[in-house]
Design an enzyme around this catalytic site. Structure first.
Site, PDB file in Angstrom:
ATOM      1  N   THR A 134       7.001  -8.800  -1.675  1.00 14.33           N
ATOM      2  CA  THR A 134       7.144  -8.107  -2.949  1.00 14.33           C
ATOM      3  C   THR A 134       6.228  -6.894  -2.910  1.00 14.33           C
ATOM      4  O   THR A 134       5.081  -7.011  -2.475  1.00 14.33           O
ATOM      5  CB  THR A 134       6.752  -9.004  -4.146  1.00 14.33           C
ATOM      6  OG1 THR A 134       5.327  -9.151  -4.176  1.00 14.33           O
ATOM      7  CG2 THR A 134       7.379 -10.371  -4.048  1.00 14.33           C
ATOM      8  N   ASP A 186       2.571 -10.602 -12.904  1.00  8.18           N
ATOM      9  CA  ASP A 186       3.125 -11.802 -13.546  1.00  8.18           C
ATOM     10  C   ASP A 186       3.449 -11.513 -15.021  1.00  8.18           C
ATOM     11  O   ASP A 186       4.495 -11.912 -15.532  1.00  8.18           O
ATOM     12  CB  ASP A 186       2.124 -12.957 -13.460  1.00  8.18           C
ATOM     13  CG  ASP A 186       1.535 -13.091 -12.078  1.00  8.18           C
ATOM     14  OD1 ASP A 186       2.079 -13.844 -11.267  1.00  8.18           O
ATOM     15  OD2 ASP A 186       0.529 -12.405 -11.804  1.00  8.18           O
ATOM     16  N   ASN A 234      -8.088 -14.039   5.235  1.00 10.90           N
ATOM     17  CA  ASN A 234      -8.388 -12.774   4.570  1.00 10.90           C
ATOM     18  C   ASN A 234      -9.855 -12.600   4.190  1.00 10.90           C
ATOM     19  O   ASN A 234     -10.330 -11.471   4.073  1.00 10.90           O
ATOM     20  CB  ASN A 234      -7.483 -12.597   3.344  1.00 10.90           C
ATOM     21  CG  ASN A 234      -6.131 -12.030   3.741  1.00 10.90           C
ATOM     22  OD1 ASN A 234      -6.005 -11.397   4.785  1.00 10.90           O
ATOM     23  ND2 ASN A 234      -5.123 -12.260   2.929  1.00 10.90           N
ATOM     24  N   ALA A 294       4.061  -8.584 -16.306  1.00  8.84           N
ATOM     25  CA  ALA A 294       5.191  -7.651 -16.348  1.00  8.84           C
ATOM     26  C   ALA A 294       6.512  -8.399 -16.175  1.00  8.84           C
ATOM     27  O   ALA A 294       7.505  -8.110 -16.866  1.00  8.84           O
ATOM     28  CB  ALA A 294       5.035  -6.596 -15.261  1.00  8.84           C
ATOM     29  N   GLY A 351       0.803  -1.215   0.000  1.00 13.33           N
ATOM     30  CA  GLY A 351       0.000   0.000   0.000  1.00 13.33           C
ATOM     31  C   GLY A 351       0.833   1.260   0.000  1.00 13.33           C
ATOM     32  O   GLY A 351       0.588   2.187  -0.781  1.00 13.33           O
ATOM     33  N   HIS A 398      -3.455 -15.714 -10.115  1.00 15.07           N
ATOM     34  CA  HIS A 398      -2.200 -15.073  -9.720  1.00 15.07           C
ATOM     35  C   HIS A 398      -1.587 -15.993  -8.677  1.00 15.07           C
ATOM     36  O   HIS A 398      -1.762 -15.825  -7.477  1.00 15.07           O
ATOM     37  CB  HIS A 398      -2.474 -13.678  -9.136  1.00 15.07           C
ATOM     38  CG  HIS A 398      -1.257 -13.041  -8.522  1.00 15.07           C
ATOM     39  ND1 HIS A 398      -0.066 -12.899  -9.192  1.00 15.07           N
ATOM     40  CD2 HIS A 398      -1.055 -12.517  -7.288  1.00 15.07           C
ATOM     41  CE1 HIS A 398       0.807 -12.307  -8.402  1.00 15.07           C
ATOM     42  NE2 HIS A 398       0.233 -12.069  -7.234  1.00 15.07           N
ATOM     43  N   SER A 406      -6.072  -7.144  -9.145  1.00 17.21           N
ATOM     44  CA  SER A 406      -4.796  -6.865  -9.816  1.00 17.21           C
ATOM     45  C   SER A 406      -4.412  -8.017 -10.746  1.00 17.21           C
ATOM     46  O   SER A 406      -3.582  -7.849 -11.654  1.00 17.21           O
ATOM     47  CB  SER A 406      -3.690  -6.600  -8.801  1.00 17.21           C
ATOM     48  OG  SER A 406      -3.557  -7.663  -7.890  1.00 17.21           O
ATOM     49  N   ALA A 437      -3.893 -10.227   5.805  1.00 18.00           N
ATOM     50  CA  ALA A 437      -2.752 -10.982   6.327  1.00 18.00           C
ATOM     51  C   ALA A 437      -1.722 -11.151   5.216  1.00 18.00           C
ATOM     52  O   ALA A 437      -2.063 -11.410   4.074  1.00 18.00           O
ATOM     53  CB  ALA A 437      -3.222 -12.342   6.828  1.00 18.00           C
ATOM     54  N   ALA A 462      -5.935  -5.794  -4.348  1.00 14.41           N
ATOM     55  CA  ALA A 462      -4.564  -6.282  -4.537  1.00 14.41           C
ATOM     56  C   ALA A 462      -4.166  -7.355  -3.542  1.00 14.41           C
ATOM     57  O   ALA A 462      -3.182  -8.061  -3.752  1.00 14.41           O
ATOM     58  CB  ALA A 462      -3.582  -5.116  -4.444  1.00 14.41           C
ATOM     59  N   ASP A 485      -7.433 -13.306  -6.593  1.00 15.03           N
ATOM     60  CA  ASP A 485      -8.575 -13.726  -7.410  1.00 15.03           C
ATOM     61  C   ASP A 485      -9.786 -14.032  -6.538  1.00 15.03           C
ATOM     62  O   ASP A 485     -10.914 -13.636  -6.830  1.00 15.03           O
ATOM     63  CB  ASP A 485      -8.204 -14.948  -8.262  1.00 15.03           C
ATOM     64  CG  ASP A 485      -6.947 -14.697  -9.081  1.00 15.03           C
ATOM     65  OD1 ASP A 485      -7.007 -13.858  -9.983  1.00 15.03           O
ATOM     66  OD2 ASP A 485      -5.912 -15.316  -8.789  1.00 15.03           O
TER      67      ASP A 485
END
Length: 310
Positions: free
Chosen positions: A227, A152, A99, A154, A18, A179, A147, A84, A122, A127
């Site tokens: 990341t 991936d 989550n 990129a 964030g 993802h 997102s 989380a 995000a 998904d």
């Protein structure tokens, strides 16, 4: 279509992703107003202060402040990076039950404010949490975007650019599906300015490149805990596409309703993005092997998702 206009962005969750996203937004001058919301009030107030101190060097005048869910009432976009975090050795799908509970509370609070804009999700597993946001919010599918595989894809384009000695912006290639571990590279349409490249690589080399893409997050998490720079720039790119009505194709998380032969699941697929959110999904011409891998990715997500949405 009635929904909130303007370019006010509310960010929920000011952890590593964030705060990196906020930094990218401010540096690129994407929005004129940014509100930071997080359970850690002291840290978030400090983030707002820190970002404000850099405004003299920003490309446009901007308002940045710490706030709460009531600030979502007139937001054009709410970006959710809360939840989380993924721990070393933990897959994105391991995060589901933790989550989902967090998201039910967050989305409920946002909708109670009178929010009528676009959600950009995000948090991982993205998904499933994008699907949950769509369900919990009651908003049209066009206004709930994950997102998806923006990062991936990129990574894929970067590695192919390195492989062929060209700028990644000249590489047109997608990772689609979850993802996560079941995602797949669409080699059949991968190209450099129109020239197909799959036949220029051996099967072994293609596998090596894809494994680097798929497992990049695990390598980064093992070394530095999370990341955040890459995904933050991807989120900023999606935000810009929405606010500036770009009608650009980006590999984001979209709800499938028959596209690619699948329904009732969010996956990363090329999607036209404009001021209304998702305009439409672009269906790539997949070969039989790619269709089978996408079906497996959808199956993987639905097996995890279905116990929560009976």
């Amino acid at each position: 279509m009635n929904f909130t206009q303007g370019d006010k962005v509310v960010l929920v969750g000011t952890g590593a992703v964030g705060s990196s996203y906020a930094y990218a937004l401010i540096n690129q001058g994407i929005c004129e107003e940014l509100v930071l919301v997080d359970i850690n009030e002291a840290k978030t107030k400090a983030d707002a202060m820190d970002l404000n101190h850099g405004l003299v060097y920003a490309p446009i005048p901007q308002k940045i402040k710490y706030g709460n869910y009531s600030d979502c009432k007139d937001a054009a976009i709410v970006v959710i990076c809360a939840g989380a975090a993924q721990k070393p050795g933990e897959t994105r799908l391991d995060l589901v039950s933790k989550n989902l509970a967090i998201f039910k509370s967050i989305v409920g609070s946002i909708m109670n404010s009178g929010f009528n804009g676009i959600f950009l999700v995000a948090s991982n597993p993205v998904d499933i949490l994008a699907y949950a946001t769509w369900k919990y919010s009651g908003l049209p599918k066009e206004r709930v975007i994950g997102s998806g595989t923006i990062l991936d894809s990129a990574r894929f384009r970067f590695l192919l650019g390195e492989e062929f000695g060209v700028a990644p912006t000249s590489v047109h290639a997608y990772i689609i599906g979850e993802h996560g571990d079941s995602e797949l590279p669409v080699w059949s349409t991968a190209n450099i300015s129109g020239k197909l490249i799959a036949t220029d690589l051996t099967d072994q080399r293609k596998d090596e490149i894809f494994v680097q893409v798929r497992d990049a997050a695990y390598e980064i998490i093992e070394s530095k805990g999370a990341t955040y720079y890459g995904i933050a720039m991807g989120l900023a790119r999606i935000t810009k596409a929405i606010l500036r009505n770009e009608e650009v194709v980006l590999p984001v998380g979209s709800l499938l309703e028959g596209e690619y032969g699948h329904s009732d699941v969010y996956v990363g697929v090329p999607t036209i993005i404009n001021r209304w959110g998702r305009k439409s999904i672009v269906e790539l011409s997949l070969n039989p092997e790619e269709k089978e891998k996408l079906a497996n990715s959808v199956k993987t997500l639905k097996e995890v998702q279905s116990p929560f949405w009976k």
